[in-house]
Design an enzyme around this catalytic site. Structure first.
Site, PDB file in Angstrom:
ATOM      1  N   GLY A  43       0.836  -1.186   0.000  1.00 10.18           N
ATOM      2  CA  GLY A  43       0.000   0.000   0.000  1.00 10.18           C
ATOM      3  C   GLY A  43       0.873   1.238   0.000  1.00 10.18           C
ATOM      4  O   GLY A  43       2.020   1.198   0.456  1.00 10.18           O
ATOM      5  N   GLN A  48       2.705  10.040   1.261  1.00 11.68           N
ATOM      6  CA  GLN A  48       4.008   9.382   1.389  1.00 11.68           C
ATOM      7  C   GLN A  48       4.957   9.754   0.247  1.00 11.68           C
ATOM      8  O   GLN A  48       6.152   9.529   0.350  1.00 11.68           O
ATOM      9  CB  GLN A  48       3.847   7.862   1.456  1.00 11.68           C
ATOM     10  CG  GLN A  48       3.194   7.392   2.741  1.00 11.68           C
ATOM     11  CD  GLN A  48       3.074   5.898   2.753  1.00 11.68           C
ATOM     12  OE1 GLN A  48       2.114   5.329   2.240  1.00 11.68           O
ATOM     13  NE2 GLN A  48       4.071   5.239   3.329  1.00 11.68           N
ATOM     14  N   CYS A  91       5.716   0.049   7.414  1.00 11.21           N
ATOM     15  CA  CYS A  91       5.363   1.240   6.651  1.00 11.21           C
ATOM     16  C   CYS A  91       6.542   1.631   5.771  1.00 11.21           C
ATOM     17  O   CYS A  91       7.679   1.689   6.254  1.00 11.21           O
ATOM     18  CB  CYS A  91       4.997   2.383   7.598  1.00 11.21           C
ATOM     19  SG  CYS A  91       4.534   3.906   6.755  1.00 11.21           S
ATOM     20  N   LEU A  92       6.263   1.914   4.509  1.00 10.93           N
ATOM     21  CA  LEU A  92       7.329   2.322   3.594  1.00 10.93           C
ATOM     22  C   LEU A  92       7.982   3.631   4.013  1.00 10.93           C
ATOM     23  O   LEU A  92       9.125   3.897   3.641  1.00 10.93           O
ATOM     24  CB  LEU A  92       6.785   2.435   2.166  1.00 10.93           C
ATOM     25  CG  LEU A  92       6.323   1.123   1.526  1.00 10.93           C
ATOM     26  CD1 LEU A  92       5.688   1.395   0.168  1.00 10.93           C
ATOM     27  CD2 LEU A  92       7.470   0.136   1.414  1.00 10.93           C
ATOM     28  N   HIS A 133      -4.509   1.336   7.437  1.00  7.53           N
ATOM     29  CA  HIS A 133      -3.166   1.927   7.542  1.00  7.53           C
ATOM     30  C   HIS A 133      -3.011   3.064   6.533  1.00  7.53           C
ATOM     31  O   HIS A 133      -2.574   4.163   6.886  1.00  7.53           O
ATOM     32  CB  HIS A 133      -2.112   0.840   7.304  1.00  7.53           C
ATOM     33  CG  HIS A 133      -0.714   1.342   7.321  1.00  7.53           C
ATOM     34  ND1 HIS A 133       0.113   1.182   8.398  1.00  7.53           N
ATOM     35  CD2 HIS A 133       0.018   2.001   6.380  1.00  7.53           C
ATOM     36  CE1 HIS A 133       1.295   1.734   8.127  1.00  7.53           C
ATOM     37  NE2 HIS A 133       1.255   2.237   6.898  1.00  7.53           N
ATOM     38  N   GLU A 134      -3.384   2.803   5.280  1.00 15.76           N
ATOM     39  CA  GLU A 134      -3.236   3.840   4.248  1.00 15.76           C
ATOM     40  C   GLU A 134      -4.192   5.005   4.502  1.00 15.76           C
ATOM     41  O   GLU A 134      -3.837   6.166   4.296  1.00 15.76           O
ATOM     42  CB  GLU A 134      -3.452   3.246   2.856  1.00 15.76           C
ATOM     43  CG  GLU A 134      -2.483   2.138   2.475  1.00 15.76           C
ATOM     44  CD  GLU A 134      -1.016   2.473   2.705  1.00 15.76           C
ATOM     45  OE1 GLU A 134      -0.633   3.652   2.581  1.00 15.76           O
ATOM     46  OE2 GLU A 134      -0.242   1.550   3.014  1.00 15.76           O
ATOM     47  N   HIS A 137      -2.813   7.538   6.845  1.00 12.52           N
ATOM     48  CA  HIS A 137      -1.882   8.497   6.233  1.00 12.52           C
ATOM     49  C   HIS A 137      -2.615   9.730   5.710  1.00 12.52           C
ATOM     50  O   HIS A 137      -2.075  10.838   5.752  1.00 12.52           O
ATOM     51  CB  HIS A 137      -1.108   7.847   5.082  1.00 12.52           C
ATOM     52  CG  HIS A 137       0.063   7.034   5.514  1.00 12.52           C
ATOM     53  ND1 HIS A 137       1.154   7.570   6.176  1.00 12.52           N
ATOM     54  CD2 HIS A 137       0.331   5.710   5.359  1.00 12.52           C
ATOM     55  CE1 HIS A 137       2.028   6.611   6.411  1.00 12.52           C
ATOM     56  NE2 HIS A 137       1.556   5.473   5.930  1.00 12.52           N
TER      57      HIS A 137
END
Length: 161
Positions: A43, A48, A91-92, A133-134, A137
């Site tokens: 994701g 991000q 998380c990226l 999660h996304e 953000h």
């Protein structure tokens, strides 16, 4: 399409609440999918990559060989289970950190795709976790914000940033 650099925490843009998407996002969403796949993620939210708009992409099946990309424009969580589950999340934007996060077991997500078609679906399992999660953000919430203070301090201390 092109790869976009992924912001790393504590970049202040990751704490911003995003504005609704307007206009054509076909190039942006394509770049986001390409960036997510190249980073080996499942994701990626627009903030991000420094775009403060309510957009995320996800594909929870591609690592198992079944690509199922979703482009979620102006998503809304319209319902969520009362039952919460705790599980590991990475998380990226916070590479190398895995936190135990409480999430709703299932959600009902409403969104528009890149072509402007509206969708609504109940997501459960990993898809529900990934979408939550996304979605976080988009409201300026990162994984560190979802754990207890002592756990957060330990995770931040381990984070190489």
């Amino acid at each position: 399409m092109s790869l976009r650099p992924i912001l790393r925490w504590p970049d202040p843009r990751l704490s911003e609440t995003c504005a609704p998407v307007t206009g054509d996002i076909s190039e942006l969403s394509g770049d986001m999918l390409e960036t997510m796949y190249a980073a080996r993620g499942r994701g990626l939210a627009a903030p991000q990559i420094g775009v403060l708009r309510r957009l995320f992409v996800m594909d929870v099946g591609w690592k198992e060989g079944t690509p199922t990309p979703l482009i979620c424009v102006n998503p809304e969580i319209v319902e969520r289970s009362e039952r919460q589950i705790r599980g590991p999340e990475g998380c990226l934007s916070i590479p190398g950190v895995t936190a135990q996060v409480m999430r709703a077991e299932w959600i009902v997500l409403r969104w528009t795709d890149a072509g402007g078609t509206g969708h609504q679906a109940q997501l459960d399992g990993f898809a529900a976790i990934c979408a939550q999660h996304e979605y976080d953000h988009l409201d300026g919430i990162v994984t560190f914000d979802r754990v207890e203070p002592a756990a957060r301090a330990a995770l931040e201390a381990d984070y190489a940033g």
